[in-house]
Design a protein around this motif. Structure first.
Motif, PDB file in Angstrom:
ATOM      1  N   PRO A  87      21.265  35.974  40.154  1.00  0.00           N
ATOM      2  CA  PRO A  87      20.104  35.291  39.561  1.00  0.00           C
ATOM      3  C   PRO A  87      19.000  36.241  39.118  1.00  0.00           C
ATOM      4  O   PRO A  87      18.362  36.015  38.087  1.00  0.00           O
ATOM      5  CB  PRO A  87      19.641  34.361  40.691  1.00  0.00           C
ATOM      6  CG  PRO A  87      20.904  34.065  41.457  1.00  0.00           C
ATOM      7  CD  PRO A  87      21.700  35.340  41.419  1.00  0.00           C
ATOM      8  N   ALA A  88      18.786  37.313  39.885  1.00  0.00           N
ATOM      9  CA  ALA A  88      17.717  38.251  39.520  1.00  0.00           C
ATOM     10  C   ALA A  88      18.006  38.949  38.198  1.00  0.00           C
ATOM     11  O   ALA A  88      17.079  39.395  37.513  1.00  0.00           O
ATOM     12  CB  ALA A  88      17.537  39.286  40.625  1.00  0.00           C
ATOM     13  N   LEU A  89      19.287  39.058  37.827  1.00  0.00           N
ATOM     14  CA  LEU A  89      19.641  39.664  36.546  1.00  0.00           C
ATOM     15  C   LEU A  89      19.738  38.611  35.455  1.00  0.00           C
ATOM     16  O   LEU A  89      19.410  38.873  34.297  1.00  0.00           O
ATOM     17  CB  LEU A  89      20.984  40.405  36.670  1.00  0.00           C
ATOM     18  CG  LEU A  89      21.515  41.086  35.411  1.00  0.00           C
ATOM     19  CD1 LEU A  89      20.537  42.153  34.906  1.00  0.00           C
ATOM     20  CD2 LEU A  89      22.884  41.703  35.686  1.00  0.00           C
ATOM     21  N   ALA A  90      20.189  37.411  35.809  1.00  0.00           N
ATOM     22  CA  ALA A  90      20.401  36.364  34.800  1.00  0.00           C
ATOM     23  C   ALA A  90      19.111  36.008  34.072  1.00  0.00           C
ATOM     24  O   ALA A  90      19.122  35.781  32.859  1.00  0.00           O
ATOM     25  CB  ALA A  90      20.990  35.117  35.468  1.00  0.00           C
ATOM     26  N   VAL A  91      18.005  35.972  34.782  1.00  0.00           N
ATOM     27  CA  VAL A  91      16.739  35.550  34.166  1.00  0.00           C
ATOM     28  C   VAL A  91      16.324  36.485  33.029  1.00  0.00           C
ATOM     29  O   VAL A  91      16.078  36.030  31.900  1.00  0.00           O
ATOM     30  CB  VAL A  91      15.632  35.428  35.232  1.00  0.00           C
ATOM     31  CG1 VAL A  91      14.278  35.186  34.568  1.00  0.00           C
ATOM     32  CG2 VAL A  91      15.957  34.285  36.203  1.00  0.00           C
ATOM     33  N   PRO A  92      16.245  37.813  33.243  1.00  0.00           N
ATOM     34  CA  PRO A  92      15.849  38.678  32.120  1.00  0.00           C
ATOM     35  C   PRO A  92      16.903  38.800  31.031  1.00  0.00           C
ATOM     36  O   PRO A  92      16.580  39.201  29.908  1.00  0.00           O
ATOM     37  CB  PRO A  92      15.582  40.032  32.784  1.00  0.00           C
ATOM     38  CG  PRO A  92      16.351  40.009  34.057  1.00  0.00           C
ATOM     39  CD  PRO A  92      16.335  38.585  34.504  1.00  0.00           C
ATOM     40  N   LEU A  93      18.169  38.477  31.329  1.00  0.00           N
ATOM     41  CA  LEU A  93      19.209  38.569  30.308  1.00  0.00           C
ATOM     42  C   LEU A  93      19.208  37.376  29.361  1.00  0.00           C
ATOM     43  O   LEU A  93      19.767  37.470  28.256  1.00  0.00           O
ATOM     44  CB  LEU A  93      20.594  38.669  30.965  1.00  0.00           C
ATOM     45  CG  LEU A  93      20.965  39.948  31.698  1.00  0.00           C
ATOM     46  CD1 LEU A  93      22.440  39.903  32.097  1.00  0.00           C
ATOM     47  CD2 LEU A  93      20.691  41.181  30.864  1.00  0.00           C
ATOM     48  N   GLU A  94      18.595  36.263  29.753  1.00  0.00           N
ATOM     49  CA  GLU A  94      18.772  35.030  28.980  1.00  0.00           C
ATOM     50  C   GLU A  94      18.311  35.160  27.537  1.00  0.00           C
ATOM     51  O   GLU A  94      19.042  34.799  26.600  1.00  0.00           O
ATOM     52  CB  GLU A  94      18.040  33.872  29.658  1.00  0.00           C
ATOM     53  CG  GLU A  94      18.257  32.554  28.934  1.00  0.00           C
ATOM     54  CD  GLU A  94      17.604  31.378  29.632  1.00  0.00           C
ATOM     55  OE1 GLU A  94      17.285  30.389  28.939  1.00  0.00           O
ATOM     56  OE2 GLU A  94      17.409  31.448  30.868  1.00  0.00           O
ATOM     57  N   ALA A  95      17.121  35.683  27.311  1.00  0.00           N
ATOM     58  CA  ALA A  95      16.590  35.753  25.947  1.00  0.00           C
ATOM     59  C   ALA A  95      17.407  36.696  25.059  1.00  0.00           C
ATOM     60  O   ALA A  95      17.833  36.300  23.958  1.00  0.00           O
ATOM     61  CB  ALA A  95      15.122  36.163  25.966  1.00  0.00           C
ATOM     62  N   PRO A  96      17.682  37.946  25.478  1.00  0.00           N
ATOM     63  CA  PRO A  96      18.466  38.816  24.596  1.00  0.00           C
ATOM     64  C   PRO A  96      19.904  38.343  24.404  1.00  0.00           C
ATOM     65  O   PRO A  96      20.476  38.507  23.318  1.00  0.00           O
ATOM     66  CB  PRO A  96      18.409  40.187  25.274  1.00  0.00           C
ATOM     67  CG  PRO A  96      17.993  39.928  26.669  1.00  0.00           C
ATOM     68  CD  PRO A  96      17.163  38.704  26.649  1.00  0.00           C
ATOM     69  N   LEU A  97      20.500  37.735  25.426  1.00  0.00           N
ATOM     70  CA  LEU A  97      21.862  37.229  25.269  1.00  0.00           C
ATOM     71  C   LEU A  97      21.892  36.032  24.309  1.00  0.00           C
ATOM     72  O   LEU A  97      22.825  35.895  23.513  1.00  0.00           O
ATOM     73  CB  LEU A  97      22.459  36.827  26.619  1.00  0.00           C
ATOM     74  CG  LEU A  97      23.018  37.950  27.482  1.00  0.00           C
ATOM     75  CD1 LEU A  97      23.546  37.399  28.800  1.00  0.00           C
ATOM     76  CD2 LEU A  97      24.126  38.704  26.750  1.00  0.00           C
ATOM     77  N   THR A  98      20.881  35.192  24.386  1.00  0.00           N
ATOM     78  CA  THR A  98      20.822  34.062  23.455  1.00  0.00           C
ATOM     79  C   THR A  98      20.705  34.555  22.024  1.00  0.00           C
ATOM     80  O   THR A  98      21.380  34.056  21.114  1.00  0.00           O
ATOM     81  CB  THR A  98      19.647  33.144  23.811  1.00  0.00           C
ATOM     82  OG1 THR A  98      19.830  32.640  25.146  1.00  0.00           O
ATOM     83  CG2 THR A  98      19.561  31.980  22.845  1.00  0.00           C
ATOM     84  N   SER A  99      19.870  35.559  21.808  1.00  0.00           N
ATOM     85  CA  SER A  99      19.722  36.138  20.466  1.00  0.00           C
ATOM     86  C   SER A  99      21.039  36.718  19.974  1.00  0.00           C
ATOM     87  O   SER A  99      21.438  36.505  18.816  1.00  0.00           O
ATOM     88  CB  SER A  99      18.639  37.211  20.490  1.00  0.00           C
ATOM     89  OG  SER A  99      18.514  37.824  19.227  1.00  0.00           O
ATOM     90  N   ALA A 100      21.745  37.438  20.850  1.00  0.00           N
ATOM     91  CA  ALA A 100      23.027  38.034  20.474  1.00  0.00           C
ATOM     92  C   ALA A 100      24.077  36.961  20.203  1.00  0.00           C
ATOM     93  O   ALA A 100      24.872  37.071  19.254  1.00  0.00           O
ATOM     94  CB  ALA A 100      23.510  38.987  21.577  1.00  0.00           C
ATOM     95  N   TYR A 101      24.095  35.917  21.026  1.00  0.00           N
ATOM     96  CA  TYR A 101      25.061  34.829  20.849  1.00  0.00           C
ATOM     97  C   TYR A 101      24.832  34.127  19.507  1.00  0.00           C
ATOM     98  O   TYR A 101      25.779  33.825  18.774  1.00  0.00           O
ATOM     99  CB  TYR A 101      24.924  33.847  22.012  1.00  0.00           C
ATOM    100  CG  TYR A 101      26.032  32.814  22.108  1.00  0.00           C
ATOM    101  CD1 TYR A 101      27.153  33.053  22.885  1.00  0.00           C
ATOM    102  CD2 TYR A 101      25.934  31.602  21.439  1.00  0.00           C
ATOM    103  CE1 TYR A 101      28.164  32.098  22.992  1.00  0.00           C
ATOM    104  CE2 TYR A 101      26.927  30.644  21.538  1.00  0.00           C
ATOM    105  CZ  TYR A 101      28.041  30.903  22.312  1.00  0.00           C
ATOM    106  OH  TYR A 101      29.042  29.968  22.411  1.00  0.00           O
ATOM    107  N   LEU A 102      23.572  33.893  19.178  1.00  0.00           N
ATOM    108  CA  LEU A 102      23.255  33.260  17.899  1.00  0.00           C
ATOM    109  C   LEU A 102      23.677  34.143  16.728  1.00  0.00           C
ATOM    110  O   LEU A 102      24.137  33.640  15.690  1.00  0.00           O
ATOM    111  CB  LEU A 102      21.759  32.961  17.829  1.00  0.00           C
ATOM    112  CG  LEU A 102      21.271  31.810  18.721  1.00  0.00           C
ATOM    113  CD1 LEU A 102      19.750  31.787  18.788  1.00  0.00           C
ATOM    114  CD2 LEU A 102      21.798  30.471  18.210  1.00  0.00           C
ATOM    115  N   ALA A 103      23.538  35.469  16.879  1.00  0.00           N
ATOM    116  CA  ALA A 103      23.970  36.381  15.819  1.00  0.00           C
ATOM    117  C   ALA A 103      25.475  36.298  15.611  1.00  0.00           C
ATOM    118  O   ALA A 103      25.965  36.322  14.472  1.00  0.00           O
ATOM    119  CB  ALA A 103      23.555  37.813  16.157  1.00  0.00           C
ATOM    120  N   LEU A 104      26.229  36.175  16.697  1.00  0.00           N
ATOM    121  CA  LEU A 104      27.687  36.041  16.581  1.00  0.00           C
ATOM    122  C   LEU A 104      28.050  34.748  15.856  1.00  0.00           C
ATOM    123  O   LEU A 104      28.959  34.732  15.008  1.00  0.00           O
ATOM    124  CB  LEU A 104      28.333  36.062  17.966  1.00  0.00           C
ATOM    125  CG  LEU A 104      28.348  37.404  18.699  1.00  0.00           C
ATOM    126  CD1 LEU A 104      28.820  37.219  20.136  1.00  0.00           C
ATOM    127  CD2 LEU A 104      29.265  38.397  17.988  1.00  0.00           C
TER     128      LEU A 104
END
Length: 475
Positions: free
Chosen positions: A444-461
């Protein structure tokens, strides 16, 4: 005229090792090192192979006396060798007691294993034994085990009851601190069964860490015909491998008993950690990144993927900008030179290492291969857009539908759960949130800061496709 069946041409060596998980990698790596060590320095180190579930390897190797062909695939051509260090193959599911008796034999001084990440029945994000795992639940109440940790614990229990020293447990899987991981799951299971047994194992057992490296693509049916043509014999279970190999081993064995692996080129060291971090993050991490992005872009193999200039440039930037800055090199090693050598290995056209094969079991692999680097980058405020794109590609891959709308055959112990989470979300943002909620993968401590950049990357894909998104990530 059909070729004769491959058979043993030398007497079987006396055994000293039981190996759990007799798959292609060990037969192309550790078994060859061991055979060369025995040839150079002697010793009773023949290997009894154990398949934990499938009889396939037993049925293929037993008529051949345990022997097989290892085919080295170099750009200039293929070179076969006849490997004869395996003396016997057992199937644990068919006769678990026979396997335990072999492991409890005083002649056996090492039990090694390549059971893949999922075979340790642990939570990849923490390394802790998963006591709710169905095989562990079975093994807690049954002296005839199913899991690799169960066989290790029950065999050590037999040795303790018989007044024998424990064997050394030697993990040869791609796990960071694999010796610590296997020691942890063994002690946790033993503690549940008999605390006194756990104490004995903790005091007298040895669990050296290792780093293993050799690219070993899956053997395909047409490879059997190639081997038959080259050798004049039919081999039902050849292995294929690249020329390069490396084995780094923490030199910590019960009573010092081990083959002279150094004579075969293995590195016997005090601390494996710098080597394993280098390999897991630089090789395995980029292998996974190329596998998910390359598969989505329509590339069948790693060689095909890096032949595409977009992915060639991408992987070089991953090493240079995101992975190497987070590593401490082993003594005397240039990480830049290591990256150059890795690229040459990836580009070897003779190695048909399928992106689909590397993409298997991603839920078990991501924490070790990529998320560790991302966690360190988050702690220092360093951006890693390339690795973010790789994790986003995994998220799209486990959704089970590729960019053309065709189904993906996702092989993963959490495949059904991951697909359900992805399908259950109506938006791309929701899919990312749902997959990040799997705490066995994302703390969980890693999931929170990853959410925004991963969402941006997922949308790019989704918007651009894997190749175009990869092209733009470092633009």
């Amino acid at each position: 005229m059909p070729a004769d069946r491959l058979s043993r041409t030398a007497p079987a060596p006396k055994t000293g090792i039981v190996h759990l998980g007799l798959g292609a990698f060990f037969r192309a790596h550790g078994a060859i090192y061991t055979e060369e060590a025995v040839a150079h320095s002697g010793g009773d180190w023949g290997i009894i192979g154990v398949s934990l579930q499938s009889p396939t390897m037993h049925d293929a190797l037993t008529p051949q006396g345990g022997t097989y062909t290892a085919l080295e695939l170099a750009p200039e051509g293929a070179k076969p060798r006849h490997v004869q260090i395996v003396t016997e193959v057992l199937v644990a599911q068919d006769n678990p007691l026979a396997v335990l008796e072999k492991m409890a034999d005083p002649a056996i001084r090492i039990v090694s294993l390549t059971v893949t990440e999922k075979g340790y029945c642990h939570a990849p994000a923490t390394g802790a034994l998963n006591l709710a795992h169905p095989d562990i639940q079975h093994d807690l109440g049954n002296p005839l085990p199913r899991s690799a940790p169960g066989f290790l614990v029950r065999a050590l229990e037999l040795r303790r009851q018989r007044g024998l020293a424990p064997f050394t447990v030697l993990s040869c899987d791609n796990l960071p601190e694999n010796g610590r991981v296997v020691r942890g799951v063994v002690l946790a299971l033993a503690q549940q069964i008999d605390p006194a047994l756990a104490d004995w194992i903790a005091q007298q057992g040895r669990f050296p860490a290792t780093m293993v490296d050799r690219i070993v693509p899956a053997t395909k049916p047409e490879d059997l015909a190639t081997v038959a043509t080259l050798t004049g014999t039919h081999d039902a279970a050849p292995v294929l491998h690249e020329p390069f190999r490396q084995w780094v081993i923490e030199d910590d064995f019960v009573s010092g008993a081990r083959p002279d692996w150094a004579s075969a080129g293995a590195q016997m060291v005090r601390d494996v950690t710098p080597f394993e971090h280098m390999k897991l993050r630089m090789l395995n991490g980029t292998h996974s990144a190329l596998a998910y992005l390359g598969y989505l872009a329509g590339h069948e193999t790693i060689a095909d993927t890096v032949a595409d200039p977009v992915f060639a440039g991408f992987v070089r930037r991953l090493w240079q900008d995101e992975i190497i800055p987070a590593l401490t090199p082993p003594p005397g090693v240039s990480l830049a030179d290591y990256a150059t050598a890795l690229f040459g290995r990836y580009a070897n056209p003779a190695i048909r290492h399928r992106t689909w094969q590397i993409a298997m079991d991603g839920s078990q692999k991501l924490p070790q291969r990529i998320l560790g680097t991302l966690a360190e980058a988050q702690a220092t405020g360093r951006a890693c857009p390339g690795l973010m794109l790789a994790v986003a590609a995994w998220m799209r891959y486990v959704g089970g539908i590729d960019e053309t709308g065709a189904p993906i055959d996702v092989r993963d112990p959490l495949a059904d759960r991951l697909r359900a989470l992805s399908d259950g979300a109506d938006t791309p943002e929701g899919k990312v949130q749902a997959l990040l909620s799997v705490s066995e993968i994302f703390p969980p401590a890693l999931a929170v800061p990853l959410e925004a950049p991963l969402t941006s990357a997922y949308l790019a894909l989704l918007d651009k496709g894997a190749r175009a998104a990869t092209h733009e990530v470092f633009a």
